[in-house]
Design a protein around this motif. Structure first.
Motif, PDB file in Angstrom:
ATOM      1  N   GLN A 102      -4.516   2.705  -0.071  1.00 13.86           N
ATOM      2  CA  GLN A 102      -5.046   2.172   1.102  1.00 13.86           C
ATOM      3  C   GLN A 102      -6.405   1.584   0.687  1.00 13.86           C
ATOM      4  O   GLN A 102      -6.550   0.497   0.981  1.00 13.86           O
ATOM      5  CB  GLN A 102      -5.196   3.140   2.195  1.00 13.86           C
ATOM      6  CG  GLN A 102      -3.831   3.443   2.995  1.00 13.86           C
ATOM      7  CD  GLN A 102      -3.205   2.327   3.667  1.00 13.86           C
ATOM      8  OE1 GLN A 102      -4.014   1.559   4.063  1.00 13.86           O
ATOM      9  NE2 GLN A 102      -1.864   2.528   4.134  1.00 13.86           N
ATOM     10  N   ALA A 120       0.967  -1.048  -0.072  1.00 22.59           N
ATOM     11  CA  ALA A 120      -0.111   0.013   0.172  1.00 22.59           C
ATOM     12  C   ALA A 120       0.881   1.063  -0.038  1.00 22.59           C
ATOM     13  O   ALA A 120       0.885   1.983   0.938  1.00 22.59           O
ATOM     14  CB  ALA A 120      -0.921  -0.002   1.043  1.00 22.59           C
ATOM     15  N   HIS A 139      -1.947   8.261  -0.564  1.00 23.93           N
ATOM     16  CA  HIS A 139      -2.160   7.370   0.566  1.00 23.93           C
ATOM     17  C   HIS A 139      -3.549   6.872   0.458  1.00 23.93           C
ATOM     18  O   HIS A 139      -3.696   5.714   0.756  1.00 23.93           O
ATOM     19  CB  HIS A 139      -1.726   8.218   1.767  1.00 23.93           C
ATOM     20  CG  HIS A 139      -1.575   7.319   2.897  1.00 23.93           C
ATOM     21  ND1 HIS A 139      -0.709   6.479   3.164  1.00 23.93           N
ATOM     22  CD2 HIS A 139      -2.588   7.300   3.903  1.00 23.93           C
ATOM     23  CE1 HIS A 139      -1.117   5.779   4.383  1.00 23.93           C
ATOM     24  NE2 HIS A 139      -2.291   6.278   4.939  1.00 23.93           N
ATOM     25  N   SER A 187      -7.114  -2.566   0.547  1.00 20.68           N
ATOM     26  CA  SER A 187      -8.040  -3.335   1.332  1.00 20.68           C
ATOM     27  C   SER A 187      -8.866  -4.117   0.316  1.00 20.68           C
ATOM     28  O   SER A 187      -9.453  -5.027   0.946  1.00 20.68           O
ATOM     29  CB  SER A 187      -8.825  -2.139   1.677  1.00 20.68           C
ATOM     30  OG  SER A 187      -9.847  -1.585   1.089  1.00 20.68           O
TER      31      SER A 187
END
Length: 445
Positions: free
Chosen positions: A400, A199, A396, A404
């Motif tokens: 992320q 990530a 970011h 996920s």
């Protein structure tokens, strides 16, 4: 009293001090400037020696000394260190500036436009825009990279494939078949396709390619609307999640860029790998255990073939104590790079290298491949110039959210909806549809 001969000589030495050698004048100490070059820090190939050789040539021609400074491995680490050093009193003089850093570092960098008018006239306007903030050119385009697909030429031949995959479904079929065959032959840990799935910024680059190739938008559009929560983007993320454990290792979501490179090139345990290249990298390929068996092609397409724009420009710190010498180094490096591109255009690749459907940004080689091949990919830029100082937070949040989905902690639909709300909060922009292809993509020719 008439002056003595000694008095006359002393007076002459005083008058001509600035330009007359001798007269017991001490030789001035050479100026030393510092250069932080992220490429050099982690390249253990011949390119590292080539880079050092260029600096030694510059020193010989100018008398200016240059000291290379090391940089962290990851983009995030490089940015953090660069920000810290630019805030110091003894700042580096010349720095490699990632294409996405312009809006984050502009206050600490010198406006280079007044010093490089001739060089800018020969540069692609879209590349120049990537380093322009409030009409200030904070870095000069130097080495543009583009996302590409690396492939094992020997394995494609072994399994009867004459060309590398051009679409994602083709990649999946070829990767799975080669993976099955190699495992049956005893390579139990062989995989079809490896890529950096951790990530971080690399995942932002990959997921942007997946999303844009399906018509899902480029995260933040040029008109300041958010385009992530749509069927095309969701479908692209879902497809990538299916690769994990099927044609990509279960641990791929922890792979940094160098993990992916090591798996593909250094261990030879994969058929395909997503990587970066440039004209310079094609001219000076790195050695590996599968040397001579690696080909380069454009990233596979959904409805559109795109590769993320990466690479570095060269910037000069506002706080540099040797700006004149720093400008001289930047000009020297740019001229050397131009000479390399001119020499490479139309030339043959190094022995053993193979290319197919190259990205159009690779000027030296994409124009010299067979006219019978399909047109190479176009280029998509990350939305760093649109969101400015918010880019780090935007990237970011995006990485992320995609991560996920890849780790199956969230469904793609839930992740997209939550990401859309988070990007609205970060940027203050409103949600909207993806822009039409012709305005969404920067086609660097």
């Amino acid at each position: 009293m008439l002056p003595t001969r000694r008095d006359v000589i002393a007076g002459l030495c005083s008058t001509l001090f600035e330009w007359l050698p001798g007269c017991n004048r001490a030789t001035p100490k050479p100026v030393t400037i510092t250069y932080m070059d992220p490429e050099w820090s982690h390249d253990r190939s011949q390119r590292r020696f080539n880079s050092e050789g260029l600096l030694r040539q510059f020193e010989k021609e100018t008398g200016i000394k240059v000291k290379h400074l090391p940089a962290p491995e990851t983009s995030e680490g490089q940015l953090k260190l660069t920000q810290e050093l630019l805030a110091e009193k003894d700042t580096p003089d010349v720095l490699g500036i990632d294409v996405i850093w312009s809006g984050l570092l502009d206050d600490a960098l010198l406006d280079l436009r007044p010093f490089f008018s001739s060089e800018l006239s020969a540069s692609d306007s879209d590349l120049v825009k990537s380093y322009t903030v409030n009409n200030r050119l904070v870095a000069i385009p130097y080495r543009p990279y583009v996302g590409v697909l690396l492939y094992r030429t020997d394995l494609l031949t072994k399994y009867g494939y004459h060309t590398p995959p051009q679409t994602w479904p083709e990649l999946e079929r070829m990767a799975f078949r080669i993976q099955q065959g190699e495992r049956a032959a005893g390579e139990k840990d062989f995989w079809g396709f490896v890529w950096p799935g951790a990530a971080d910024e690399c995942l932002t680059c990959l997921a942007l390619e997946w999303q844009v190739s399906e018509g899902g938008g480029r995260i933040i559009e040029a008109n300041r609307t958010i385009s992530v929560n749509n069927e095309n983007a969701i479908r692209a993320w879902q497809r990538a999640a299916r690769w994990i454990g099927w044609i990509s290792p279960p641990g791929i979501t922890a792979y940094e860029e160098w993990d992916s490179i090591n798996h593909f090139q250094n261990s030879g345990k994969a058929a395909f790998g997503r990587g970066w290249t440039s004209d310079y990298f094609l001219t000076n390929p790195a050695k590996s255990m599968i040397d001579g068996e690696v080909g380069v092609t454009s990233v596979p397409s959904g409805g559109l073939a795109v590769g993320t724009l990466g690479g570095f420009g060269i910037g000069i710190s506002k706080g540099s104590k040797h700006q004149r010498e720093a400008i001289a180094l930047v000009r020297f490096l740019l001229h050397q790079e131009s000479a390399l591109e001119a020499a490479s255009t139309g030339a043959k690749l190094p022995t053993g290298a193979e290319v197919y459907r190259l990205p159009t940004v690779l000027k030296a080689y994409s124009r010299s491949i067979s006219a019978s091949q399909p047109v190479g990919e176009r280029i998509v830029s990350r939305p760093s110039t649109v969101v400015g100082r918010n880019y780090d937070d935007v990237s970011h949040a995006y990485a992320q959210a995609v991560h996920s989905v890849l780790t199956r902690k969230k469904s793609a639909r839930v992740a997209a909806a939550e990401l859309e709300a988070e990007l609205e909060r970060i940027t203050g922009f409103v949600k909207g549809p993806a822009e039409p292809t012709e305005t969404r993509i920067s086609n660097l020719k």
